[in-house]
Motif scaffolding. Structure first.
Motif, PDB file in Angstrom:
ATOM      1  N   THR A   1       0.830  -1.161   0.171  1.00 14.73           N
ATOM      2  CA  THR A   1       0.209   0.125  -0.051  1.00 14.73           C
ATOM      3  C   THR A   1       0.969   1.275  -0.049  1.00 14.73           C
ATOM      4  OG1 THR A   1      -1.656  -1.411   1.119  1.00 14.73           O
ATOM      5  CG2 THR A   1      -1.776   1.352   1.094  1.00 14.73           C
TER       6      THR A   1
ATOM      7  N   LEU B   1      -2.937  -0.104   8.524  1.00 11.31           N
ATOM      8  CA  LEU B   1      -2.207  -0.908   7.208  1.00 11.31           C
ATOM      9  C   LEU B   1      -0.925  -1.646   7.920  1.00 11.31           C
ATOM     10  CD1 LEU B   1      -2.053   1.988   4.538  1.00 11.31           C
ATOM     11  CD2 LEU B   1      -3.484  -0.140   4.479  1.00 11.31           C
TER      12      LEU B   1
ATOM     13  N   ILE C   1       4.234  -1.077   3.274  1.00  9.57           N
ATOM     14  CA  ILE C   1       3.716   0.369   3.420  1.00  9.57           C
ATOM     15  C   ILE C   1       4.752   1.195   3.025  1.00  9.57           C
ATOM     16  CG2 ILE C   1       2.307   1.848   4.721  1.00  9.57           C
ATOM     17  CD1 ILE C   1       2.706  -1.045   6.395  1.00  9.57           C
TER      18      ILE C   1
END
Length: 111
Positions: A16, A39, A47
């Motif tokens: 992400t 997340l 991330i």
């Protein structure tokens, strides 16, 4: 209260990316925390936080990234900060957080 932070989230399979635009301070940090921390709780997730358009960050922002780092370590996830402007990167260097948080070496807006 002027909230001056946009958070654009792009999700791929196991990764992400958060594209941040604006300022990270006491007013906007809760929004960042709300988007980022869930997340970091995903097992083996990557991330990436793109700070190219973040012109200002204070200690409240650093606190959010410290919380995120702790959470990634607990869940075997990875956190990487990229495209930091010089004034934001300096905050991480002064506090030595650049030694524990992965920061892409490209620094934008340097002298």
């Amino acid at each position: 209260m002027n909230i001056n932070l946009d958070v654009d989230v792009t999700e791929k399979e196991n990764e992400t990316t958060l594209h941040l635009k604006g300022e990270i301070d006491a007013y906007t940090a809760p929004l960042l925390k709300e988007k980022l921390l869930p997340l970091t709780a995903k097992q083996d997730h990557h991330i990436i936080v793109d700070l190219a358009e973040v012109s200002y960050m204070d200690s409240t922002g650093l606190g959010v990234f410290i919380s995120a780092l702790k959470s990634t370590k607990e869940h075997d996830a990875q956190l990487k900060l990229v495209n930091l402007q010089e004034r934001v990167h300096r905050l991480f260097k002064i506090t030595s957080l650049d030694t524990i948080i992965t920061i892409e070496t490209t620094v934008r807006g340097g002298n």
